[in-house]
Each structure stands twice: as C-alpha cells, then as structure tokens.
Motif scaffolding. Structure first.
Motif, PDB file in Angstrom:
ATOM      1  N   LEU A 153     -18.175 -31.032 -26.105  1.00 40.57           N
ATOM      2  CA  LEU A 153     -19.774 -31.170 -26.082  1.00 40.57           C
ATOM      3  C   LEU A 153     -20.215 -32.108 -26.921  1.00 40.57           C
ATOM      4  O   LEU A 153     -20.017 -31.873 -28.126  1.00 40.57           O
ATOM      5  N   ALA A 154     -20.230 -33.221 -26.434  1.00 42.08           N
ATOM      6  CA  ALA A 154     -20.913 -34.431 -27.336  1.00 42.08           C
ATOM      7  C   ALA A 154     -22.273 -34.664 -27.079  1.00 42.08           C
ATOM      8  O   ALA A 154     -23.006 -34.881 -26.239  1.00 42.08           O
ATOM      9  N   LEU A 155     -23.234 -34.398 -28.396  1.00 45.05           N
ATOM     10  CA  LEU A 155     -24.606 -34.693 -28.042  1.00 45.05           C
ATOM     11  C   LEU A 155     -25.116 -36.040 -28.829  1.00 45.05           C
ATOM     12  O   LEU A 155     -25.066 -36.080 -30.138  1.00 45.05           O
ATOM     13  N   ALA A 156     -25.518 -36.758 -28.159  1.00 45.82           N
ATOM     14  CA  ALA A 156     -26.047 -38.061 -28.607  1.00 45.82           C
ATOM     15  C   ALA A 156     -24.831 -38.590 -29.490  1.00 45.82           C
ATOM     16  O   ALA A 156     -25.212 -39.181 -30.692  1.00 45.82           O
ATOM     17  N   PRO A 157     -23.666 -38.773 -28.943  1.00 52.26           N
ATOM     18  CA  PRO A 157     -22.748 -39.077 -29.934  1.00 52.26           C
ATOM     19  C   PRO A 157     -22.481 -40.833 -29.930  1.00 52.26           C
ATOM     20  O   PRO A 157     -22.982 -41.576 -29.340  1.00 52.26           O
ATOM     21  N   THR A 158     -21.842 -40.987 -31.204  1.00 50.85           N
ATOM     22  CA  THR A 158     -21.620 -42.533 -31.424  1.00 50.85           C
ATOM     23  C   THR A 158     -20.296 -42.825 -30.901  1.00 50.85           C
ATOM     24  O   THR A 158     -19.021 -42.550 -31.517  1.00 50.85           O
ATOM     25  N   ALA A 159     -20.247 -42.663 -29.576  1.00 57.34           N
ATOM     26  CA  ALA A 159     -19.034 -42.769 -28.679  1.00 57.34           C
ATOM     27  C   ALA A 159     -18.498 -44.199 -28.859  1.00 57.34           C
ATOM     28  O   ALA A 159     -17.138 -44.420 -28.376  1.00 57.34           O
ATOM     29  N   ASP A 212     -33.636 -42.072 -26.950  1.00 58.71           N
ATOM     30  CA  ASP A 212     -32.958 -41.862 -28.435  1.00 58.71           C
ATOM     31  C   ASP A 212     -33.152 -43.244 -29.069  1.00 58.71           C
ATOM     32  O   ASP A 212     -32.793 -44.266 -28.661  1.00 58.71           O
ATOM     33  N   GLU A 213     -33.818 -43.064 -30.211  1.00 57.87           N
ATOM     34  CA  GLU A 213     -34.236 -44.092 -31.139  1.00 57.87           C
ATOM     35  C   GLU A 213     -32.862 -44.520 -32.006  1.00 57.87           C
ATOM     36  O   GLU A 213     -33.155 -45.622 -32.692  1.00 57.87           O
ATOM     37  N   ALA A 214     -31.915 -43.767 -32.066  1.00 57.14           N
ATOM     38  CA  ALA A 214     -30.863 -44.255 -32.966  1.00 57.14           C
ATOM     39  C   ALA A 214     -29.679 -44.750 -32.402  1.00 57.14           C
ATOM     40  O   ALA A 214     -28.978 -45.491 -33.018  1.00 57.14           O
ATOM     41  N   GLY A 238     -35.595 -37.375 -27.530  1.00 59.32           N
ATOM     42  CA  GLY A 238     -35.051 -38.442 -28.535  1.00 59.32           C
ATOM     43  C   GLY A 238     -33.718 -38.260 -28.871  1.00 59.32           C
ATOM     44  O   GLY A 238     -32.918 -37.150 -28.623  1.00 59.32           O
ATOM     45  N   HIS A 239     -33.388 -38.677 -30.147  1.00 55.23           N
ATOM     46  CA  HIS A 239     -32.115 -38.366 -30.808  1.00 55.23           C
ATOM     47  C   HIS A 239     -31.839 -37.114 -31.358  1.00 55.23           C
ATOM     48  O   HIS A 239     -30.726 -36.472 -31.256  1.00 55.23           O
ATOM     49  N   PHE A 240     -32.752 -36.337 -31.839  1.00 50.00           N
ATOM     50  CA  PHE A 240     -32.829 -35.105 -32.533  1.00 50.00           C
ATOM     51  C   PHE A 240     -33.125 -33.920 -31.468  1.00 50.00           C
ATOM     52  O   PHE A 240     -33.017 -32.638 -31.948  1.00 50.00           O
ATOM     53  N   ASP A 241     -33.691 -34.259 -30.398  1.00 53.25           N
ATOM     54  CA  ASP A 241     -34.198 -33.071 -29.346  1.00 53.25           C
ATOM     55  C   ASP A 241     -32.957 -32.462 -28.966  1.00 53.25           C
ATOM     56  O   ASP A 241     -32.911 -31.292 -28.503  1.00 53.25           O
ATOM     57  N   VAL A 242     -31.702 -33.143 -28.982  1.00 54.99           N
ATOM     58  CA  VAL A 242     -30.576 -32.218 -28.505  1.00 54.99           C
ATOM     59  C   VAL A 242     -30.283 -31.287 -29.236  1.00 54.99           C
ATOM     60  O   VAL A 242     -29.153 -30.466 -29.069  1.00 54.99           O
ATOM     61  N   ILE A 243     -30.599 -31.383 -30.532  1.00 52.37           N
ATOM     62  CA  ILE A 243     -30.147 -30.090 -31.417  1.00 52.37           C
ATOM     63  C   ILE A 243     -31.260 -29.417 -31.861  1.00 52.37           C
ATOM     64  O   ILE A 243     -31.238 -28.733 -33.080  1.00 52.37           O
ATOM     65  N   ASP A 244     -32.401 -29.266 -31.012  1.00 57.78           N
ATOM     66  CA  ASP A 244     -33.517 -28.524 -31.465  1.00 57.78           C
ATOM     67  C   ASP A 244     -33.675 -27.412 -30.367  1.00 57.78           C
ATOM     68  O   ASP A 244     -33.909 -27.638 -29.381  1.00 57.78           O
TER      69      ASP A 244
END
Length: 266
Positions: A153-159, A212-214, A238-244
């Motif tokens: 499960l990859a959340l906004a990953p640097t893929a 996502d801003e990052a 955004g970038h941090f919503d996926v861990i909120d």
C-alpha cells in the motif's frame, strides 16, 4: 469503531538506535492471527523527519483496519543514512520484524500475512522492498526469490526517482539520497528506482491526492499504468491528507489495506 492497545510495543531490528520500530496492536477483540502492516514514514529520506509524525496514523490504522501496524524507523540522510544504508536498513527491517512481532505478541499476529506500506519517501521504500528480487546482481538488499509479502500500500509514493529528481522534489532530496543525479550515478538509480524495476511482489495499491503539492499525481498515474497496480486518485486531496485519519481520504486508505490483504477488490 475498533480500539487499539494504549501503548505501542517498542522493537529493535538491529544494533543502531534508528533500527527501531513501534508495534501498534488492535484490541484483543480483533482476534488471533491478524495481518501485519510494516509502515515506512516519509520525509524525503531526511534525518529531520522521523516516525513520530506518523504515530497517530499508525495507531488509527491498527484500530480501524484490524491489522497490527509496525511503524518502522531507518537511518536517513544527515543521520548516517542515504545510499546504500537507508535501503539496507529497509531490507533488514522487513526481513526481521515479522519474527520479532510474533515473539512480542505470541498468537496475536500472523507473520506470514505481511503488507509493506509507506508514505512519500516511505512509499518508495515499501515498493522497493517488494522489488528486491528484481534488483541488479550485486545491488544492496537483493534477494534471489520474491519477498513473502501480500502486497504494497503506497501512499503518495516517490515511485519514480528519476522524475522526482528532475522536478527537484524535496529541494533535491533524491540526489541527496542517492549521491547525485541519474547521469552521475546511473547504477544507483537502476538499483533503487521502482519505476525501473518492474512489478512488485504481491498486489500493489497506490493512493494519491490529485492536489498533491510535493509529488504530482501524474507520477502515480504513470507508475500504476506501467506495473498494472490499482490507483485510487483522490480529488481535492494533498500530500499529507493520505496519512491524516481525520481527512476525507481516510476510508480509501483503510480500504486499501483490506484490498491488499484480501488480494481482491473488497
């Protein structure tokens, strides 16, 4: 709503102070033999960002997914990490932590049902850990056989490390992590970039905010199309919503865990 044990169980998967992890167990009612999520925090692999900023996320994920969650620390740039140490730490963590969890919580967790997960740079590490059998010969962390993992499960990953480096993401974070641009250290990118390594072991689910801003959501689109992974693109996130746990994205994240565990859309 499910509950989680009040305090995490501290674990050490090696001899360095950053070879540390926190085990969050769902309440006893979750039943014996629950799946295990090994979660890598983000922060562009830099030492100023540690696992403490995802403690609330890990606790909530254990409570609401019914899985045990281990929040993994690792050495980072500026604290003895970077190439290849951060990668070998990640490999050591996924190799050792399931057994350590089974010893710390006998009967509570099934060490054979493991999901790798992570956010941002941690999403990169989770993907990379599921690709270790596809690394070039002699690359740090390489294994001969596919990792025994249900999926990622990859959340906004640097893929896509090369693309992120071209964008200058995280103020040059990829170059700092690998020691230069792809033109300077191509062998390192070949051994570390999920976009160059093929299909990870198990099932891969990516969750990425459209705002996502990052890291651009286009990166997730291209990566998931390339490897045949499932993409949940979240409008307005955004970038941090996926861990909120309080964000609208949260049900998609918890459902993503269940999807990887089940192996099918649920």
């Amino acid at each position: 709503m499910r509950r989680v044990q009040a305090s995490p169980v501290p674990l050490a998967y090696g001899g360095h102070p950053d070879h540390a992890a926190d085990l969050f167990l769902p309440a006893e009612g979750a039943g014996p033999g629950v799946p295990l999520v090994l979660f890598f925090h983000g922060g562009f692999w830099r030492a100023e960002h540690d696992r403490q900023h995802v403690a609330g996320f890990a606790r909530a994920l254990a409570a609401q997914s019914g899985c045990a969650v281990v929040s993994v620390e690792y050495r980072r740039v500026g604290g003895g990490g970077g190439w290849p140490v951060t990668l070998t730490d990640a490999a050591q963590a996924v190799d050792r932590l399931p057994r350590l969890v089974a010893q710390a919580a006998p009967g509570r967790v099934d060490p054979a049902r493991v999901v790798y997960a992570g956010h941002s740079a941690g999403g990169h590490l989770a993907l990379w850990a599921a690709l270790r059998h596809r690394l070039p010969d002699g690359a740090p962390g390489r294994t001969e056989t596919p990792p025994a993992v249900l999926g990622v499960l990859a959340l906004a990953p640097t893929a896509d490390l090369a693309w992120a480096d071209e964008l200058g993401s995280g103020r040059g974070a990829v170059a700092a992590f690998l020691g230069g641009a792809r033109e300077k250290v191509p062998d390192r990118y070949a051994a570390a970039d999920p976009s160059a390594l093929g299909v990870p072991a198990g099932r891969t689910v990516v969750v990425h905010g459209a705002l996502d801003e990052a890291l651009p959501v286009a990166m997730a689109r291209r990566y998931t199309a390339r490897v045949g992974a499932t993409l949940h693109e979240l409008p307005g996130a955004g970038h941090f919503d996926v861990i909120d746990p309080g964000a609208a994205a949260w049900p998609v994240v918890t459902e993503g865990v269940r999807t990887v565990v089940a192996g099918v859309e649920v």
